[in-house]
Design an enzyme around this catalytic site. Structure first.
Site, mmCIF file in Angstrom:
data_model
loop_
_atom_site.group_PDB
_atom_site.id
_atom_site.type_symbol
_atom_site.label_atom_id
_atom_site.label_comp_id
_atom_site.label_asym_id
_atom_site.label_seq_id
_atom_site.Cartn_x
_atom_site.Cartn_y
_atom_site.Cartn_z
ATOM 1 C CG ASP A 178 85.951 -2.842 -2.460
ATOM 2 O OD1 ASP A 178 85.859 -1.928 -3.169
ATOM 3 O OD2 ASP A 178 85.415 -2.628 -1.170
HETATM 4 C C1 BGC Z 1 84.704 0.659 -1.595
HETATM 5 C C2 BGC Z 1 83.587 0.109 -2.418
HETATM 6 C C3 BGC Z 1 83.167 0.660 -3.785
HETATM 7 C C4 BGC Z 1 84.329 0.712 -4.529
HETATM 8 C C5 BGC Z 1 84.090 1.318 -6.135
HETATM 9 C C6 BGC Z 1 85.748 0.921 -2.800
HETATM 10 O O1 BGC Z 1 86.777 1.663 -2.301
HETATM 11 O O2 BGC Z 1 84.961 -0.269 -0.643
HETATM 12 O O3 BGC Z 1 82.267 0.016 -1.676
HETATM 13 O O4 BGC Z 1 81.852 0.042 -4.391
HETATM 14 O O5 BGC Z 1 85.414 1.527 -3.978
HETATM 15 O O6 BGC Z 1 84.123 2.574 -6.214
#
Ligand code: BGC
Length: 725
Positions: A289
């Site tokens: 993530d």
């Molecule tokens: C979130 C994810 C997301 C990622 C990419 C993160 O802050 O937890 O769910 O896909 O950002 O943008």
């Protein structure tokens, strides 16, 4: 290209790549530009704060970072992927550099959060899950893939299949609610829809299932918080939706931000190697993530960024989303003998593989301006978004008020009735406000006789009451109030909404409340005092039109809740599939309950009304070889055609480990004309009725099982059966 062919090509490429180029494949750059600087991005911010770097210089660095750093780093083969590129022009410009100007010409992979639609925004996932409709879930995913790939996206960070039983958690909006089966089927349908039948097609997009795992169980519903959980709970309640998505062919998986029992998922070998790869046979790519690898230092599980990078790679995280620590530290770790180059090769192979699977080596330029023009927000897409919204809006209460007639004069109150841009909810990155239809916009375009007030002024209300026949009040949450980093300690309606609703109640006119929200709200007063309630969630671009179609009865509501509406925040987490205590809530004081609030939700899982009524009778259960056959007669006892979601639940009455009092085992949506009656049959395989013992062995035991069938998880018919083998 055939699999055998590209596996050979992958090996061939790896043999030509330097360590930096291999690490480059694992590096995803993102909007944070965290990977764009030689120092940690956080450190850079500190330098700006304490004056070591001037603000002007910082702004200049930021402005030129994408152009200079990205392009330079890209040319050097130090970037394998981008997060956040979502237009054909940028995508093709960057892709051209990768393909034509790098030493090996390896194409880029563009990842993006396509969560509930792209330009055509559909209802938030929690809403769409209330349709209990696998075909719809797949269709809307297919539509978003067509639009997103036209703009250059190759992989979406979706579906999110985190079972979520605590509406304080803002991200409950992004998944399919509290139930294991619903999340599994929802996830599977989304994977199929995003990826289509052939991943090499220009309109197919790889699905990255997230957040692996148990993110929905963060303590106290506070985002990013810890998770401490038994193995059984993890295996039975949180992992199955991920397994369903992997089985459906999802090509990528994202570990969650949280830890489980003290080990961050990002460096969790048990999850990423043992369960995901060995037990489930996953052979796709994993991606952290955002910034999550570096954050293992904050967790207290890595000494520094280099240590975090080493641990994440060893645990099985192939791509680093935007923390930049792989590109900064992997070479050094290998040079110092702290990491084996084979680990890097394995991860780089996984990244190259998904690029081959997507057909990017053969056709790197899948996006185009023409496709963007052709695919976005077509009439058909709008229509599907409207249907999805109509199937997602839940009628929670109706004391003979709805549907209104188009001949009546309507008093509309509440700011959200006029705020088109709020209708999309969280994670609608490509939404365009002017595409969206508010309730007021729909009233205008449909020539409805209405008067509108934001609802702040009581006198204005009284004036409206003199001329209006009925009232419609829009209340609830703005889009920023749910989603990531948007947990709430109190999930009640706001004071302003309450004041408005109390005024409305005093007026004594027929009234319906429309709730917009990204989570179930605690609405005990509303449920007692306003005669009709529609939960519209955040319904997407076609919000106003879908709501009016339900309000005026052209569409008969059929959606059912996939997460309970608690009485108050104090009940959370709250879910129907709980296990009994030794002292189930009863009349005696010494039973499991609260002194000040009920133990039951205001509206349970599976609940939702229609403008018609249904009768359930003749529940019959038979053992038929390897499965149990359950049948029931369902009759439409009202005056309108309707679609009923018939739900079947099971309870294992005696087991070594207490089993949930009810667990959804199947459901069917059936359409019934007034007076029509149908037999609905479920076949539940016996080997699905088991559970995990303390050694994580799956057991199916003999004994008495109760089967429940009904229109929600509370009001069911029940029959028992003894299962012997
Ligand atoms: C979130 C994810 C997301 C990622 C990419 C993160 O802050 O937890 O769910 O896909 O950002 O943008």
């Amino acid at each position: 290209m055939l699999k055998q062919q590209y596996e050979a090509e992958i090996q061939q490429l790896l043999s030509q790549m330097t360590i930096e180029e291999k690490a480059g494949q694992l590096n995803q750059c993102g909007p944070s530009l965290a990977g764009a600087f030689d120092v940690d991005f956080e450190e850079l911010l500190n330098m700006v704060c304490d004056g070591r770097v001037s603000k002007e210089k910082f702004q200049k660095m930021m402005a030129s970072a994408e152009q200079d750093y990205h392009e330079e780093a890209l040319r050097a083969g130090h970037i394998g992927s981008y997060n956040g590129v979502s237009d054909a022009e940028t995508a093709n410009r960057l892709q051209r550099i990768a393909v034509e100007e790098t030493r090996l010409g390896i194409p880029l992979l563009f990842g993006y959060d396509v969560i509930h639609g792209y330009r055509t925004v559909t209802p938030i996932p929690l809403a769409e899950s209330c349709a209990w409709d696998e075909r719809l879930w797949e269709e809307t995913a297919r539509m978003s893939a067509k639009e997103a790939t036209a703009g250059g996206v190759h992989m979406t960070f979706a579906p999110m299949v985190d079972v979520s039983r605590d509406p304080r958690w803002g991200r409950i909006s992004e998944g399919a609610g509290e139930d294991v089966l619903i999340n599994s089927l929802y996830g599977r349908a989304k994977v199929k829809g995003f990826q289509g039948e052939d991943l090499t097609r220009a309109d197919a997009m790889a699905a990255c299932v997230k957040h692996f795992a148990a993110y929905g169980a963060v303590e106290a519903g506070r985002d990013y918080n810890r998770v401490d959980m038994s193995g059984q709970k993890l295996y039975e309640e949180y992992l199955p939706p991920f397994e369903a998505c992997v089985k459906a062919g999802a090509r990528a998986v994202m570990p969650a931000f949280n830890d489980i029992n003290g080990v961050p998922c990002t460096v969790n070998e048990k999850l990423l190697r043992d369960i995901l790869r060995k037990q489930w046979g996953f052979d796709g790519m994993t991606i952290s993530d955002a910034n999550a690898i570096a954050e293992c230092v904050n967790h207290g599980c890595a000494a520094d960024n280099a240590d975090a990078a080493r641990q994440a790679l060893l645990a099985g995280v192939d791509m680093d989303m935007t923390s930049g620590v792989y590109s900064r530290h992997l070479k050094d770790l290998i040079d110092k003998g702290q990491l084996n180059e084979q680990e890097l090769d394995r991860a780089a192979a996984n990244v190259l593989r998904i690029k081959f699977e997507l057909g990017l080596f053969d056709n790197p330029y899948q996006a185009s301006k023409e496709r963007e023009k052709r695919e976005m927000l077509t009439g058909k897409h709008r229509e599907l978004a409207r249907t999805a919204a109509e199937k997602s809006i839940v009628l929670l209460k109706n004391e003979g008020v709805l549907p209104f007639s188009r001949k009546q004069k309507i008093g509309i109150v509440g700011e959200l009735a006029a705020q088109a841009g709020e209708m999309t909810g969280t994670w609608a990155l490509r939404a365009v406000e002017s595409d969206c239809v508010s309730i007021i916009d729909a009233c205008e375009s449909q020539n409805i006789d209405y008067v509108y007030s934001p609802g702040k002024d009581e006198r204005e209300f009284r004036e409206m009451a003199k001329t209006c026949d009925v009232f419609l009040a829009a209340v609830g949450e703005y889009k920023r109030e749910s989603g990531e980093a948007s947990s709430r300690g109190e999930i009640a309606l706001k004071a302003d909404d309450m004041k408005m609703l109390e005024t409305l109640q005093r007026l004594g006119k027929p009234a319906a409340a429309v709730i917009f929200s990204g989570r179930p709200l605690a609405i005990p007063w509303l449920s007692e005092n306003i005669p009709a309630i529609l939960e519209a969630w955040h319904p997407g671009v076609e919000a106003g039109n879908a709501i009016l179609n339900i309000v005026f009865g052209e569409v008969n509501p059929s959606a059912k809740l996939t997460a309970a509406f608690p009485y108050s925040s104090g009940q959370c987490p709250l879910y129907y599939a709980h296990i009994n205590t030794g002292r189930p809530a009863g009349k005696s004081k010494f039973t499991s309950k609260y002194l000040d609030i009920p133990t039951e939700p205001v509206y349970p899982f599976g609940y939702g009304l229609s403008y018609t009524t249904y009768e359930y009778k003749n529940l019959d259960i038979q053992e038929k070889g390897s499965f149990i056959q359950i049948s029931v007669r369902v009759k439409n006892t009202g005056k309108r055609r309707g679609e009923e979601i018939v739900q079947c639940y099971v309870h294992d009455t005696v087991a070594k480990r207490a089993r949930p009092v009810k667990q959804l085992a199947g459901f069917q949506k059936t359409s019934l004309q007034p007076g029509e009656e149908k037999t609905i049959t479920f076949e539940i395989e016996k080997d699905k009725l088991g559970y995990y013992d303390e050694k994580m062995q799956y057991l199916v035991e003999e004994g008495v099982f109760e089967f429940f069938v009904g229109g929600n998880s509370r009001d069911c018919l029940m029959e028992k059966i003894e299962i012997t083998e």
